[in-house]
Motif scaffolding. Sequence first.
Motif, PDB file in Angstrom:
ATOM      1  N   ALA A 137      -9.668  12.151  -3.418  1.00 30.01           N
ATOM      2  CA  ALA A 137     -10.822  13.038  -3.227  1.00 30.01           C
ATOM      3  C   ALA A 137     -11.630  12.634  -1.995  1.00 30.01           C
ATOM      4  O   ALA A 137     -12.860  12.611  -2.006  1.00 30.01           O
ATOM      5  N   ARG A 138     -10.933  12.304  -0.930  1.00 30.38           N
ATOM      6  CA  ARG A 138     -11.554  11.906   0.330  1.00 30.38           C
ATOM      7  C   ARG A 138     -11.080  12.822   1.451  1.00 30.38           C
ATOM      8  O   ARG A 138     -10.087  13.544   1.314  1.00 30.38           O
ATOM      9  N   ASN A 139     -11.782  12.760   2.574  1.00 31.20           N
ATOM     10  CA  ASN A 139     -11.330  13.409   3.801  1.00 31.20           C
ATOM     11  C   ASN A 139     -10.407  12.455   4.557  1.00 31.20           C
ATOM     12  O   ASN A 139     -10.530  11.229   4.424  1.00 31.20           O
ATOM     13  N   ASP A 140      -9.536  13.010   5.375  1.00 28.18           N
ATOM     14  CA  ASP A 140      -8.668  12.134   6.154  1.00 28.18           C
ATOM     15  C   ASP A 140      -9.464  11.293   7.146  1.00 28.18           C
ATOM     16  O   ASP A 140      -9.004  10.237   7.584  1.00 28.18           O
ATOM     17  N   SER A 141     -10.676  11.725   7.494  1.00 30.23           N
ATOM     18  CA  SER A 141     -11.506  10.936   8.401  1.00 30.23           C
ATOM     19  C   SER A 141     -11.965   9.623   7.754  1.00 30.23           C
ATOM     20  O   SER A 141     -12.443   8.724   8.445  1.00 30.23           O
ATOM     21  N   ASP A 142     -11.808   9.516   6.422  1.00 30.46           N
ATOM     22  CA  ASP A 142     -12.188   8.289   5.720  1.00 30.46           C
ATOM     23  C   ASP A 142     -11.097   7.219   5.759  1.00 30.46           C
ATOM     24  O   ASP A 142     -11.319   6.084   5.318  1.00 30.46           O
ATOM     25  N   ILE A 143      -9.919   7.571   6.246  1.00 29.30           N
ATOM     26  CA  ILE A 143      -8.830   6.590   6.305  1.00 29.30           C
ATOM     27  C   ILE A 143      -9.236   5.456   7.241  1.00 29.30           C
ATOM     28  O   ILE A 143      -9.645   5.695   8.379  1.00 29.30           O
ATOM     29  N   PRO A 144      -9.145   4.206   6.802  1.00 29.61           N
ATOM     30  CA  PRO A 144      -9.594   3.089   7.642  1.00 29.61           C
ATOM     31  C   PRO A 144      -8.693   2.890   8.850  1.00 29.61           C
ATOM     32  O   PRO A 144      -7.509   3.218   8.825  1.00 29.61           O
ATOM     33  N   ALA A 145      -9.278   2.314   9.912  1.00 26.62           N
ATOM     34  CA  ALA A 145      -8.509   2.062  11.135  1.00 26.62           C
ATOM     35  C   ALA A 145      -7.615   0.839  10.995  1.00 26.62           C
ATOM     36  O   ALA A 145      -6.668   0.667  11.769  1.00 26.62           O
ATOM     37  N   GLN A 146      -7.922  -0.017  10.028  1.00 25.10           N
ATOM     38  CA  GLN A 146      -7.086  -1.187   9.754  1.00 25.10           C
ATOM     39  C   GLN A 146      -6.968  -1.367   8.248  1.00 25.10           C
ATOM     40  O   GLN A 146      -7.926  -1.190   7.508  1.00 25.10           O
ATOM     41  N   LEU A 147      -5.775  -1.710   7.810  1.00 22.15           N
ATOM     42  CA  LEU A 147      -5.499  -1.855   6.387  1.00 22.15           C
ATOM     43  C   LEU A 147      -5.129  -3.299   6.086  1.00 22.15           C
ATOM     44  O   LEU A 147      -4.313  -3.899   6.790  1.00 22.15           O
ATOM     45  N   ASP A 148      -5.737  -3.848   5.040  1.00 20.98           N
ATOM     46  CA  ASP A 148      -5.423  -5.208   4.603  1.00 20.98           C
ATOM     47  C   ASP A 148      -4.251  -5.140   3.626  1.00 20.98           C
ATOM     48  O   ASP A 148      -4.374  -4.620   2.520  1.00 20.98           O
ATOM     49  N   LEU A 149      -3.111  -5.647   4.039  1.00 20.54           N
ATOM     50  CA  LEU A 149      -1.905  -5.597   3.212  1.00 20.54           C
ATOM     51  C   LEU A 149      -1.758  -6.825   2.321  1.00 20.54           C
ATOM     52  O   LEU A 149      -0.725  -6.981   1.661  1.00 20.54           O
ATOM     53  N   ARG A 150      -2.799  -7.659   2.268  1.00 21.26           N
ATOM     54  CA  ARG A 150      -2.762  -8.814   1.385  1.00 21.26           C
ATOM     55  C   ARG A 150      -3.266  -8.469  -0.017  1.00 21.26           C
ATOM     56  O   ARG A 150      -3.140  -9.268  -0.936  1.00 21.26           O
ATOM     57  N   THR A 151      -3.838  -7.284  -0.169  1.00 23.01           N
ATOM     58  CA  THR A 151      -4.288  -6.823  -1.486  1.00 23.01           C
ATOM     59  C   THR A 151      -3.073  -6.432  -2.319  1.00 23.01           C
ATOM     60  O   THR A 151      -1.985  -6.164  -1.771  1.00 23.01           O
ATOM     61  N   PRO A 152      -3.208  -6.365  -3.650  1.00 23.50           N
ATOM     62  CA  PRO A 152      -2.065  -5.928  -4.477  1.00 23.50           C
ATOM     63  C   PRO A 152      -1.543  -4.555  -4.069  1.00 23.50           C
ATOM     64  O   PRO A 152      -0.325  -4.334  -3.995  1.00 23.50           O
ATOM     65  N   GLU A 153      -2.474  -3.623  -3.769  1.00 17.69           N
ATOM     66  CA  GLU A 153      -2.039  -2.277  -3.372  1.00 17.69           C
ATOM     67  C   GLU A 153      -1.362  -2.292  -2.008  1.00 17.69           C
ATOM     68  O   GLU A 153      -0.377  -1.586  -1.787  1.00 17.69           O
ATOM     69  N   GLY A 154      -1.904  -3.110  -1.095  1.00 20.22           N
ATOM     70  CA  GLY A 154      -1.304  -3.206   0.235  1.00 20.22           C
ATOM     71  C   GLY A 154       0.078  -3.816   0.192  1.00 20.22           C
ATOM     72  O   GLY A 154       1.010  -3.332   0.855  1.00 20.22           O
ATOM     73  N   ARG A 155       0.234  -4.885  -0.595  1.00 14.70           N
ATOM     74  CA  ARG A 155       1.557  -5.506  -0.724  1.00 14.70           C
ATOM     75  C   ARG A 155       2.551  -4.549  -1.357  1.00 14.70           C
ATOM     76  O   ARG A 155       3.719  -4.479  -0.936  1.00 14.70           O
ATOM     77  N   SER A 156       2.101  -3.811  -2.362  1.00 21.00           N
ATOM     78  CA  SER A 156       3.003  -2.867  -3.030  1.00 21.00           C
ATOM     79  C   SER A 156       3.485  -1.800  -2.059  1.00 21.00           C
ATOM     80  O   SER A 156       4.662  -1.417  -2.073  1.00 21.00           O
ATOM     81  N   TRP A 157       2.571  -1.346  -1.186  1.00 22.77           N
ATOM     82  CA  TRP A 157       2.955  -0.291  -0.239  1.00 22.77           C
ATOM     83  C   TRP A 157       3.992  -0.792   0.769  1.00 22.77           C
ATOM     84  O   TRP A 157       5.025  -0.155   0.946  1.00 22.77           O
ATOM     85  N   ILE A 158       3.731  -1.927   1.406  1.00 21.20           N
ATOM     86  CA  ILE A 158       4.668  -2.393   2.426  1.00 21.20           C
ATOM     87  C   ILE A 158       5.996  -2.811   1.796  1.00 21.20           C
ATOM     88  O   ILE A 158       7.064  -2.647   2.398  1.00 21.20           O
ATOM     89  N   GLU A 159       5.962  -3.322   0.559  1.00 20.25           N
ATOM     90  CA  GLU A 159       7.209  -3.655  -0.128  1.00 20.25           C
ATOM     91  C   GLU A 159       8.016  -2.384  -0.422  1.00 20.25           C
ATOM     92  O   GLU A 159       9.248  -2.381  -0.316  1.00 20.25           O
TER      93      GLU A 159
END
Length: 323
Positions: A137-159
């Motif tokens: 329920a966000r706008n695409d303008s809310d997408i962050p310019a940098q993503l921390d892939l050390r979070t559980p969600e970030g690790r799951s995505w890159i895996e």
Amino acid sequence: MQQDGGGPAASIDWNEASSSVAAAYFPHDLRVLRADQHARMALRHVSFGPLTVASIGWGADVSVESGHPGAYAINVPRSGYLEARVDGREISSVDGFATVCPPDTMTRMSRWSKDCTITGVKIDKDLLTRDVLTLAARNDSDIPAQLDLRTPEGRSWIELVTSLANQALAAPTMLRNRTVAEHLAHAISAAFVAAAFPDQDATTTPARPRIVTRVIDAIEADPAASWTAANLAQVAGVGVRRLQRGFQEYVGKSPSQVLLEIRLEHAHRALLADPHAPVADIAWSAGFTHLGRFAAAYRERFGQTPSRTRALICGTTPPDGHR
């Protein structure tokens, strides 16, 4: 997955190397800052329909400029470092972080180190925009310019990205089915949204306000219902004006626009799942009561008529003027 290998840097044809990366990932302007005669340039890529995963290493210190036409670029250094200027902000990423480059916006990667190999994920703008809207329920303008892939969600995505790309490399026939490829693209995109907008606890501002969540969830559960502004407001537990303000504030669109987008997405998925089903039945099951209006809205959203989508899946050609 396609794989290309480069020779020693001193013998690399940089125009050819740049053209190969442009064809696989994004068009760009490449500048070699310092070549290393012992290094090698490498490129691998796989297409999941509206999404591409690429592994790119130039084997030299370079700078790259790209406008990323029509798609997001999520660049994940797996070694080395990547310095970029994204929409006026300086971003430095190393392994464990991702630089997110917005579509149709010039991004300058001022320093792509010679030891930097990235996993790059190219996601069609419409696909990611829809997923950000419906899942967060966000706008695409809310997408962050940098993503921390050390979070559980970030690790799951890159895996997930790495696993699917490796499977495609080992068994390239898995992506010959267009429907399978697009389902995998949706899975990667949805997992990225989860990483970009992780669940927040009660002490923080919720990413998806309750009134918006209730309405979107209700529409998703039954898109064919005869939704009106009044009964959507009833679902949210607020007045119509408050509902309109909530959607404009947190989604940037009216409830009726969101309703149309969700119905179109349901129809699109139904058509991909069963391309032999009558278009009228699919339109009706998604909540459309006028076939002509459905066809026009579908064409505006997906760039082709429903029958054209079906023809591409089935390998046939629709008759002229057929919806």
